[in-house]
Design a protein around this motif. Structure first.
Motif: not given
Length: 76
Positions: A4-5, A8-9, A1-2
Protein backbone atom coordinates in the motif's frame (compact mmCIF):
# COMPACT_ATOMS: atom_id res chain seq x y z
CA UNK A 1 7.81 -0.93 2.45
CA UNK A 2 4.31 -2.36 2.36
CA UNK A 3 2.47 -2.75 -0.92
CA UNK A 4 0.00 0.00 0.00
CA UNK A 5 2.78 2.44 0.86
CA UNK A 6 4.59 1.56 -2.36
CA UNK A 7 1.46 2.26 -4.44
CA UNK A 8 0.86 5.55 -2.59
CA UNK A 9 4.47 6.59 -3.12
CA UNK A 10 4.23 5.78 -6.84
CA UNK A 11 1.06 7.86 -7.19
CA UNK A 12 2.53 10.84 -5.34
CA UNK A 13 5.71 10.66 -7.43
CA UNK A 14 3.65 10.69 -10.63
CA UNK A 15 1.64 13.68 -9.33
CA UNK A 16 4.87 15.56 -8.59
CA UNK A 17 6.21 14.74 -12.06
CA UNK A 18 3.00 16.02 -13.68
CA UNK A 19 3.16 19.23 -11.63
CA UNK A 20 6.77 19.82 -12.66
CA UNK A 21 5.96 19.18 -16.31
CA UNK A 22 2.78 21.26 -16.56
CA UNK A 23 2.43 24.04 -13.94
CA UNK A 24 3.33 27.33 -15.59
CA UNK A 25 3.20 25.89 -19.13
CA UNK A 26 0.87 27.11 -21.86
CA UNK A 27 -1.70 24.55 -23.00
CA UNK A 28 -4.65 24.32 -25.37
CA UNK A 29 -7.54 22.08 -24.36
CA UNK A 30 -9.67 20.03 -26.74
CA UNK A 31 -12.58 22.47 -26.22
CA UNK A 32 -10.43 25.40 -27.41
CA UNK A 33 -9.67 26.94 -24.01
CA UNK A 34 -6.06 28.08 -23.80
CA UNK A 35 -3.87 29.45 -21.06
CA UNK A 36 -1.26 28.65 -18.46
CA UNK A 37 -1.69 25.70 -16.10
CA UNK A 38 -2.13 27.07 -12.56
CA UNK A 39 -2.57 23.89 -10.53
CA UNK A 40 -2.95 20.12 -10.72
CA UNK A 41 -5.14 18.04 -8.43
CA UNK A 42 -5.56 14.34 -7.89
CA UNK A 43 -9.31 13.75 -7.96
CA UNK A 44 -10.40 10.36 -6.64
CA UNK A 45 -13.21 10.14 -9.19
CA UNK A 46 -11.59 11.65 -12.29
CA UNK A 47 -7.82 11.26 -11.91
CA UNK A 48 -5.57 14.23 -12.61
CA UNK A 49 -7.34 17.55 -13.17
CA UNK A 50 -5.89 20.93 -14.08
CA UNK A 51 -6.91 24.55 -13.68
CA UNK A 52 -6.11 27.12 -16.34
CA UNK A 53 -5.31 30.72 -15.42
CA UNK A 54 -8.14 33.01 -16.48
CA UNK A 55 -10.75 30.22 -16.75
CA UNK A 56 -13.05 29.03 -13.96
CA UNK A 57 -13.18 25.28 -13.43
CA UNK A 58 -11.03 22.18 -13.49
CA UNK A 59 -10.48 19.91 -16.48
CA UNK A 60 -9.22 16.35 -16.86
CA UNK A 61 -5.57 16.27 -17.84
CA UNK A 62 -6.58 14.12 -20.80
CA UNK A 63 -8.19 17.18 -22.43
CA UNK A 64 -4.80 18.78 -23.15
CA UNK A 65 -4.50 18.96 -26.93
CA UNK A 66 -1.23 20.91 -27.20
CA UNK A 67 1.44 21.83 -24.67
CA UNK A 68 4.20 24.43 -24.73
CA UNK A 69 7.76 23.25 -25.21
CA UNK A 70 9.51 19.97 -26.01
CA UNK A 71 7.43 18.06 -23.43
CA UNK A 72 4.50 18.22 -25.87
CA UNK A 73 5.87 15.13 -27.61
CA UNK A 74 5.84 13.05 -24.41
CA UNK A 75 2.97 11.12 -22.92
CA UNK A 76 1.52 11.91 -19.52
Amino acid sequence: MTTVKLHASTILTALGDAQSALVGKAVVLTDGKAGTVESIWLDELHGLRISIKGHDGKWPISTIKMQQGPESHGAL
